[in-house]
Design a protein around this motif. Structure first.
Motif, PDB file in Angstrom:
ATOM      1  N   LEU A   1     -67.710-101.933  34.993  1.00  0.00           N
ATOM      2  CA  LEU A   1     -68.839-101.433  33.697  1.00  0.00           C
ATOM      3  C   LEU A   1     -68.126-100.217  33.493  1.00  0.00           C
ATOM      4  O   LEU A   1     -68.251-100.196  32.023  1.00  0.00           O
ATOM      5  CB  LEU A   1     -69.990-101.226  34.776  1.00  0.00           C
TER       6      LEU A   1
ATOM      7  N   VAL B   1     -76.020-103.416  37.206  1.00  0.00           N
ATOM      8  CA  VAL B   1     -75.262-102.143  37.526  1.00  0.00           C
ATOM      9  C   VAL B   1     -75.365-101.813  39.117  1.00  0.00           C
ATOM     10  O   VAL B   1     -76.143-101.176  39.474  1.00  0.00           O
ATOM     11  CB  VAL B   1     -75.963-100.971  36.810  1.00  0.00           C
TER      12      VAL B   1
ATOM     13  N   VAL C   1     -71.807 -96.023  38.651  1.00  0.00           N
ATOM     14  CA  VAL C   1     -71.596 -97.116  38.103  1.00  0.00           C
ATOM     15  C   VAL C   1     -70.241 -97.745  38.741  1.00  0.00           C
ATOM     16  O   VAL C   1     -69.433 -97.084  39.045  1.00  0.00           O
ATOM     17  CB  VAL C   1     -71.600 -97.384  36.737  1.00  0.00           C
TER      18      VAL C   1
END
Length: 182
Positions: free
Chosen positions: A73, A62, A69
């Motif tokens: 993702l 991440v 984020v």
């Protein structure tokens, strides 16, 4: 990178695959074009749901982009997160309640409580809320923050190179400890 790890092997899923590509359709509901589009989307989505549902451990890489984020993702999260996706159809229990989630948080700066910048961290609170919503038990979420990963391009006081090297070392140590438990 997202990896769903079973006790007998690893399945890898890259966020740059077709799985995160947004698709549109022009068909009207009930038309064969709309039904074909929906079938294609389920063909892309169901394997993405099956991987973490079958995993003992889900490993999330991440990176922090703009305090949160990455878009890649987030697109994967949006693809696999909807009501019932990780719920046992008979019991209503979460399929992820016993799943261990290791989130490796890569951060160019420092956002820990002692930095005075913790209020800028939207990455960990988002992941904590998302995994809890999926039914991952709090004790099964293992965030590991590697901070100051971009110290080579960020202004940092001269003579503090050793201090900048400490957070990535701590992250490697924490990951080795988690790997030994697996």
């Amino acid at each position: 990178m997202i990896a769903a790890i079973r006790s007998n092997g690893t399945l890898k899923r890259s966020c740059s695959t077709n799985a995160t590509r947004s698709a549109g359709h022009g068909g009207l509901p009930g038309s064969s074009e709309a039904e074909n589009w929906e079938a294609r989307e389920w063909e892309r989505t169901l394997p993405l749901i099956a991987e973490p549902a079958a995993a003992d451990t889900v490993l999330l890489g991440v990176p922090m982009y703009n305090f949160a984020v990455s878009a890649a993702l987030k697109a994967w999260i949006d693809r696999v997160t909807f009501p019932g996706a990780f719920t046992h159809p008979d019991t209503g229990e979460s399929l992820l309640s016993a799943t261990r989630v290791v989130a490796v948080l890569a951060r160019g700066g420092a956002y820990g409580p002692e930095t005075g910048r913790a209020d800028l961290d939207f990455q960990l609170p988002y992941l904590t809320a998302w995994t809890a919503r999926l039914g991952v038990r709090p004790e099964h979420l293992h965030p590991v923050a590697a901070e100051l990963t971009r110290v080579d391009v960020l202004p940092f006081p001269a003579g503090q190179e050793e201090a900048a090297a400490a957070p990535p070392r701590r992250a490697r140590t924490a990951l080795c400890r988690l790997a030994a438990v697996a």
